[in-house]
Scaffold this motif. Sequence first.
Motif, PDB file in Angstrom:
ATOM      1  N   VAL A   1       0.843  -1.200   0.000  1.00 18.20           N
ATOM      2  CA  VAL A   1       0.000   0.000   0.000  1.00 18.20           C
ATOM      3  C   VAL A   1       0.879   1.251   0.000  1.00 18.20           C
ATOM      4  N   LEU A   2       1.873   1.263   0.886  1.00 19.34           N
ATOM      5  CA  LEU A   2       2.789   2.408   0.957  1.00 19.34           C
ATOM      6  C   LEU A   2       3.562   2.566  -0.348  1.00 19.34           C
ATOM      7  N   LEU A   3       4.023   1.454  -0.907  1.00 25.20           N
ATOM      8  CA  LEU A   3       4.799   1.519  -2.146  1.00 25.20           C
ATOM      9  C   LEU A   3       3.951   2.035  -3.295  1.00 25.20           C
ATOM     10  N   ALA A   4       2.711   1.542  -3.421  1.00 26.42           N
ATOM     11  CA  ALA A   4       1.833   1.978  -4.513  1.00 26.42           C
ATOM     12  C   ALA A   4       1.546   3.470  -4.419  1.00 26.42           C
ATOM     13  N   ALA A   5       1.255   3.953  -3.210  1.00 29.82           N
ATOM     14  CA  ALA A   5       0.965   5.375  -3.021  1.00 29.82           C
ATOM     15  C   ALA A   5       2.201   6.226  -3.311  1.00 29.82           C
ATOM     16  N   ALA A   6       3.349   5.782  -2.815  1.00 32.35           N
ATOM     17  CA  ALA A   6       4.584   6.553  -3.007  1.00 32.35           C
ATOM     18  C   ALA A   6       4.984   6.605  -4.484  1.00 32.35           C
ATOM     19  N   LEU A   7       4.920   5.472  -5.171  1.00 32.42           N
ATOM     20  CA  LEU A   7       5.295   5.457  -6.588  1.00 32.42           C
ATOM     21  C   LEU A   7       4.362   6.324  -7.424  1.00 32.42           C
ATOM     22  N   GLY A   8       3.066   6.289  -7.117  1.00 34.09           N
ATOM     23  CA  GLY A   8       2.122   7.140  -7.837  1.00 34.09           C
ATOM     24  C   GLY A   8       2.426   8.607  -7.635  1.00 34.09           C
ATOM     25  N   ALA A   9       2.743   8.969  -6.401  1.00 35.19           N
ATOM     26  CA  ALA A   9       3.059  10.368  -6.101  1.00 35.19           C
ATOM     27  C   ALA A   9       4.352  10.806  -6.783  1.00 35.19           C
ATOM     28  N   VAL A  10       5.363   9.934  -6.780  1.00 32.40           N
ATOM     29  CA  VAL A  10       6.642  10.267  -7.428  1.00 32.40           C
ATOM     30  C   VAL A  10       6.440  10.481  -8.926  1.00 32.40           C
ATOM     31  N   LEU A  11       5.703   9.579  -9.556  1.00 35.65           N
ATOM     32  CA  LEU A  11       5.471   9.707 -10.996  1.00 35.65           C
ATOM     33  C   LEU A  11       4.615  10.932 -11.303  1.00 35.65           C
ATOM     34  N   GLY A  12       3.590  11.189 -10.496  1.00 34.35           N
ATOM     35  CA  GLY A  12       2.721  12.337 -10.724  1.00 34.35           C
ATOM     36  C   GLY A  12       3.447  13.657 -10.541  1.00 34.35           C
TER      37      GLY A  12
END
Length: 219
Positions: free
Chosen positions: A62-73
Motif C-alpha cells: 500500500v505504501l509503495l503503490a501510493a509513493a510510486l504514484g506520487a513520485v510519478l505524478g
Amino acid sequence: MTSFLDPFIAFVSAHAWLAYLTLFLAALLEAVPVVGSVIPGSTIILALSALVPGGELKLPWVLLAAALGAVLGDGSAYWIGHRQQREILDTWPLMNYPRLVAQSESFFHRFGTWAVFFARFVPPIRAFVPVTAGALGMAPAKFYAVNIPAILAWAPAHVLPGVLAVSALHEYAGLHHHGHVGKHIWILTVVAVAIVVSVGLWFIRRRHGSGVAEAKPRG
C-alpha cells in the motif's frame, strides 16, 4: 461521494491487484495540475488503507503503490513545467485557474525549495506546485532532493491513520470481519482527512498570511 466509493471499495477489496493499482492512480492523479484539485485521492488512499488490518491488503505494498504514484505524478508535472518553462502557466488548462496558479507561485517564492515539501500536504496547491517549480526554473536535483523525502513522509501520513484507526477498532470492539468494520470506515476517513487538511491550512495561514481555501478558480 460515499454512495460511489462504498461499492467501489468493496469491489477492489476482493481484488488486491486492483486495489494497489487504484492506490497508485489515486496518488498519481492527485499530483496532476487541475485534475488533482478535484480527484479525492487522499480519501481513496485512506479508505483503502483501512483494508490493511483485515488482511485484504498488505501495508508495504500500500505504501509503495501510493509513493510510486506520487513520485510519478509530481515528477511528470515538474518535467512538463521544466521543459515548457513559464509559458506553461499561461496555457490551457492552467490559464483557467489564475488564482491557484498565482497562489502556487507566491507559495513557491515565499518558501523556496521547501515549498515542494510543504505543498505535498496542502490541497489544492499540491497539484500546482510541482509544475510551478519546473516552470520557474528549479533544478531537477534540487526538486527531487526535496520531493522524494516529502513523499516518503506523505505516504505514511495518509496510509497509517486508516490502518491504526481500524486496528484500534478491531482491538477495542473485538471486530474481526471487514463487513463490520466497513460501517465505521467513512467516519474515520472523514476525521483523518479533516485533520490533515486542518493542520496544513493552519501552517500556511501562519506562514503565508492568507488561507489556501481562498485560492479557488472562478466559476
